[in-house]
Write a protein that holds these residues in place. Structure first.
Motif, PDB file in Angstrom:
ATOM      1  N   VAL A   1       0.848  -1.195   0.000  1.00 15.09           N
ATOM      2  CA  VAL A   1       0.000   0.000   0.000  1.00 15.09           C
ATOM      3  C   VAL A   1       0.885   1.248   0.000  1.00 15.09           C
ATOM      4  O   VAL A   1       1.867   1.335   0.749  1.00 15.09           O
ATOM      5  N   ASP A   2       0.534   2.211  -0.856  1.00 15.14           N
ATOM      6  CA  ASP A   2       1.156   3.539  -0.835  1.00 15.14           C
ATOM      7  C   ASP A   2       0.144   4.534  -0.291  1.00 15.14           C
ATOM      8  O   ASP A   2      -1.026   4.536  -0.716  1.00 15.14           O
ATOM      9  N   VAL A   3       0.585   5.377   0.638  1.00 19.30           N
ATOM     10  CA  VAL A   3      -0.293   6.401   1.205  1.00 19.30           C
ATOM     11  C   VAL A   3       0.436   7.744   1.186  1.00 19.30           C
ATOM     12  O   VAL A   3       1.659   7.807   1.237  1.00 19.30           O
ATOM     13  N   THR A   4      -0.338   8.823   1.097  1.00 19.79           N
ATOM     14  CA  THR A   4       0.221  10.170   1.226  1.00 19.79           C
ATOM     15  C   THR A   4      -0.460  10.873   2.396  1.00 19.79           C
ATOM     16  O   THR A   4      -1.588  10.536   2.779  1.00 19.79           O
ATOM     17  N   TYR A   5       0.241  11.867   2.947  1.00 20.40           N
ATOM     18  CA  TYR A   5      -0.274  12.545   4.129  1.00 20.40           C
ATOM     19  C   TYR A   5       0.298  13.955   4.191  1.00 20.40           C
ATOM     20  O   TYR A   5       1.340  14.252   3.600  1.00 20.40           O
ATOM     21  N   ASN A   6      -0.418  14.822   4.917  1.00 18.80           N
ATOM     22  CA  ASN A   6       0.037  16.191   5.128  1.00 18.80           C
ATOM     23  C   ASN A   6       0.631  16.407   6.511  1.00 18.80           C
ATOM     24  O   ASN A   6       1.353  17.382   6.751  1.00 18.80           O
ATOM     25  N   ASP A   7       0.314  15.494   7.427  1.00 16.62           N
ATOM     26  CA  ASP A   7       0.755  15.625   8.819  1.00 16.62           C
ATOM     27  C   ASP A   7       1.440  14.318   9.216  1.00 16.62           C
ATOM     28  O   ASP A   7       0.799  13.264   9.321  1.00 16.62           O
ATOM     29  N   TYR A   8       2.754  14.380   9.428  1.00 18.02           N
ATOM     30  CA  TYR A   8       3.513  13.164   9.722  1.00 18.02           C
ATOM     31  C   TYR A   8       3.037  12.495  11.006  1.00 18.02           C
ATOM     32  O   TYR A   8       2.891  11.272  11.064  1.00 18.02           O
ATOM     33  N   HIS A   9       2.765  13.262  12.046  1.00 17.82           N
ATOM     34  CA  HIS A   9       2.349  12.682  13.317  1.00 17.82           C
ATOM     35  C   HIS A   9       0.980  12.010  13.201  1.00 17.82           C
ATOM     36  O   HIS A   9       0.748  10.951  13.792  1.00 17.82           O
ATOM     37  N   ARG A  10       0.078  12.619  12.430  1.00 19.54           N
ATOM     38  CA  ARG A  10      -1.241  12.006  12.221  1.00 19.54           C
ATOM     39  C   ARG A  10      -1.097  10.701  11.432  1.00 19.54           C
ATOM     40  O   ARG A  10      -1.791   9.717  11.713  1.00 19.54           O
ATOM     41  N   TYR A  11      -0.193  10.695  10.463  1.00 21.41           N
ATOM     42  CA  TYR A  11       0.078   9.465   9.703  1.00 21.41           C
ATOM     43  C   TYR A  11       0.580   8.363  10.634  1.00 21.41           C
ATOM     44  O   TYR A  11       0.122   7.212  10.571  1.00 21.41           O
ATOM     45  N   ARG A  12       1.513   8.697  11.551  1.00 21.17           N
ATOM     46  CA  ARG A  12       2.031   7.686  12.458  1.00 21.17           C
ATOM     47  C   ARG A  12       0.953   7.195  13.428  1.00 21.17           C
ATOM     48  O   ARG A  12       0.939   6.023  13.821  1.00 21.17           O
ATOM     49  N   GLN A  13       0.004   8.077  13.783  1.00 23.72           N
ATOM     50  CA  GLN A  13      -1.126   7.652  14.614  1.00 23.72           C
ATOM     51  C   GLN A  13      -1.980   6.627  13.860  1.00 23.72           C
ATOM     52  O   GLN A  13      -2.475   5.659  14.461  1.00 23.72           O
ATOM     53  N   SER A  14      -2.147   6.845  12.560  1.00 22.96           N
ATOM     54  CA  SER A  14      -2.951   5.906  11.763  1.00 22.96           C
ATOM     55  C   SER A  14      -2.275   4.539  11.698  1.00 22.96           C
ATOM     56  O   SER A  14      -2.946   3.499  11.720  1.00 22.96           O
ATOM     57  N   ILE A  15      -0.934   4.526  11.627  1.00 24.29           N
ATOM     58  CA  ILE A  15      -0.205   3.256  11.623  1.00 24.29           C
ATOM     59  C   ILE A  15      -0.415   2.521  12.940  1.00 24.29           C
ATOM     60  O   ILE A  15      -0.666   1.310  12.974  1.00 24.29           O
ATOM     61  N   ASP A  16      -0.342   3.249  14.043  1.00 27.67           N
ATOM     62  CA  ASP A  16      -0.579   2.635  15.351  1.00 27.67           C
ATOM     63  C   ASP A  16      -1.995   2.079  15.460  1.00 27.67           C
ATOM     64  O   ASP A  16      -2.223   1.051  16.120  1.00 27.67           O
ATOM     65  N   ALA A  17      -2.947   2.749  14.792  1.00 24.07           N
ATOM     66  CA  ALA A  17      -4.341   2.308  14.858  1.00 24.07           C
ATOM     67  C   ALA A  17      -4.600   1.062  14.023  1.00 24.07           C
ATOM     68  O   ALA A  17      -5.398   0.191  14.425  1.00 24.07           O
ATOM     69  N   VAL A  18      -3.941   0.931  12.881  1.00 24.15           N
ATOM     70  CA  VAL A  18      -4.209  -0.226  12.012  1.00 24.15           C
ATOM     71  C   VAL A  18      -3.343  -1.440  12.369  1.00 24.15           C
ATOM     72  O   VAL A  18      -3.707  -2.573  12.046  1.00 24.15           O
ATOM     73  N   ARG A  19      -2.241  -1.212  13.040  1.00 23.24           N
ATOM     74  CA  ARG A  19      -1.306  -2.314  13.303  1.00 23.24           C
ATOM     75  C   ARG A  19      -1.967  -3.499  14.021  1.00 23.24           C
ATOM     76  O   ARG A  19      -1.733  -4.665  13.645  1.00 23.24           O
ATOM     77  N   PRO A  20      -2.811  -3.273  15.055  1.00 17.43           N
ATOM     78  CA  PRO A  20      -3.421  -4.423  15.728  1.00 17.43           C
ATOM     79  C   PRO A  20      -4.353  -5.242  14.829  1.00 17.43           C
ATOM     80  O   PRO A  20      -4.656  -6.397  15.153  1.00 17.43           O
ATOM     81  N   LEU A  21      -4.814  -4.657  13.733  1.00 17.68           N
ATOM     82  CA  LEU A  21      -5.737  -5.346  12.833  1.00 17.68           C
ATOM     83  C   LEU A  21      -5.020  -6.092  11.715  1.00 17.68           C
ATOM     84  O   LEU A  21      -5.658  -6.784  10.918  1.00 17.68           O
ATOM     85  N   THR A  22      -3.699  -5.929  11.635  1.00 18.80           N
ATOM     86  CA  THR A  22      -2.918  -6.553  10.570  1.00 18.80           C
ATOM     87  C   THR A  22      -1.970  -7.586  11.156  1.00 18.80           C
ATOM     88  O   THR A  22      -1.817  -7.713  12.366  1.00 18.80           O
ATOM     89  N   LYS A  23      -1.318  -8.297  10.250  1.00 17.74           N
ATOM     90  CA  LYS A  23      -0.236  -9.193  10.648  1.00 17.74           C
ATOM     91  C   LYS A  23       1.012  -8.776   9.884  1.00 17.74           C
ATOM     92  O   LYS A  23       0.948  -8.492   8.698  1.00 17.74           O
ATOM     93  N   GLU A  24       2.126  -8.741  10.555  1.00 16.30           N
ATOM     94  CA  GLU A  24       3.428  -8.489   9.915  1.00 16.30           C
ATOM     95  C   GLU A  24       3.478  -7.145   9.176  1.00 16.30           C
ATOM     96  O   GLU A  24       4.065  -7.049   8.099  1.00 16.30           O
TER      97      GLU A  24
END
Length: 276
Positions: free
Chosen positions: A242-265
């Motif tokens: 997946v490729d994603v773009t963002y305007n706010d780096y910290h908000r992007y990292r928050q989204s990664i923390d939010a999706v990580r528990p729903l994914t594997k590896e």
């Protein structure tokens, strides 16, 4: 700067590398295959690689996704190159002298209309565009033409017969710039990035992918590409690139923390500046 490319001088990888690192003095390491490119970086962690990942006509280079993931390298940038094809031959020859045209299969495919207008030319597939020009020059192959970028002609002492012979003038290839992980921060500042490439797997459950997309949408993260590849040896299970773009780096990292528990590896393959 030492840069590994697939192909030789005058190839599209060479041109992309010089355009991306336009202010650098490059020491090119020319590799026969993409596997060799990643092996070069593994053996010399100061070396940077430039690798094609997708074309607007031919689509994604699926094998390169797997090589990238397995290599452990980090994406530090991307570059978009306008693909223009030219036909060239030995200086003393003209089009009517030619009997055979050589190039990479993709380049030949992208010039089908031009080749159809010249049925006297036998079409012969080769491993490389610029490599075809180099072979004609080295072997003094009369009656042979090569299709590649016009910049290869002066490198190998050939004459350009016609430029921009590709069928589709809106033909672009996207290249990734990759480096050893320890070397990545020297080449880009993470907090100034606006694009990321991720790879993850998902549990085989209803709605698992839609949950990821909903979370990314909530955090105002723009999904620009999604590519699925089967996991060898695991039936009906897939890796999602997946490729994603963002305007706010910290908000992007928050989204990664939010999706990580729903994914594997889940892995971040790289954070970098998006091409315009």
């Amino acid at each position: 700067m030492k840069v590994a490319i697939q192909g030789i001088k005058g190839s599209f990888h060479d041109i992309a590398a010089h355009q991306y690192f336009k202010d650098e003095d490059l020491d090119l390491v020319c590799c026969n295959t993409f596997e060799d490119l990643f092996q070069t970086i593994k053996e010399d962690d100061t070396c940077v690689g430039v690798m094609a990942i997708e074309n607007t006509i031919a689509g994604s280079l699926l094998h390169n996704y797997e090589l990238l993931r397995a290599s452990g390298t980090t994406i530090v940038g991307e570059h978009k190159l306008h693909i223009e094809h030219s036909i060239m031959c030995l200086p003393e020859e003209k089009l009517s002298d030619l009997k055979e045209v050589n190039s990479h299969p993709v380049a030949l495919m992208q010039c089908r209309n031009y080749l159809a207008r010249h049925p006297q030319l036998k079409i012969v597939e080769k491993e490389d565009t610029a490599g075809s020009a180099e072979l004609i020059s080295r072997e003094k192959l009369k009656g042979h033409a090569a299709i590649c970028h016009a910049d290869a002609a002066p490198l190998y002492g050939l004459k350009v017969l016609e430029q921009a012979i590709e069928d589709n003038k809106h033909n672009f290839t996207r290249f990734l710039v990759v480096a050893d992980s320890w070397n990545a921060d020297r080449l880009r500042e993470p907090y100034q990035t606006d694009k990321a490439s991720l790879v993850f797997t998902l549990p085989h459950e209803e709605g698992s992918l839609s949950q990821i997309l909903s979370i990314l949408s909530f955090y105002k993260i723009n999904l620009t590409k999604i590519q699925s590849l089967p996991i060898i040896g695991r039936e009906w299970q897939y890796l999602f690139y997946v490729d994603v773009t963002y305007n706010d780096y910290h908000r992007y990292r928050q989204s990664i923390d939010a999706v990580r528990p729903l994914t594997k590896e889940l892995r971040i393959l790289g954070e970098y500046k998006a091409i315009i």
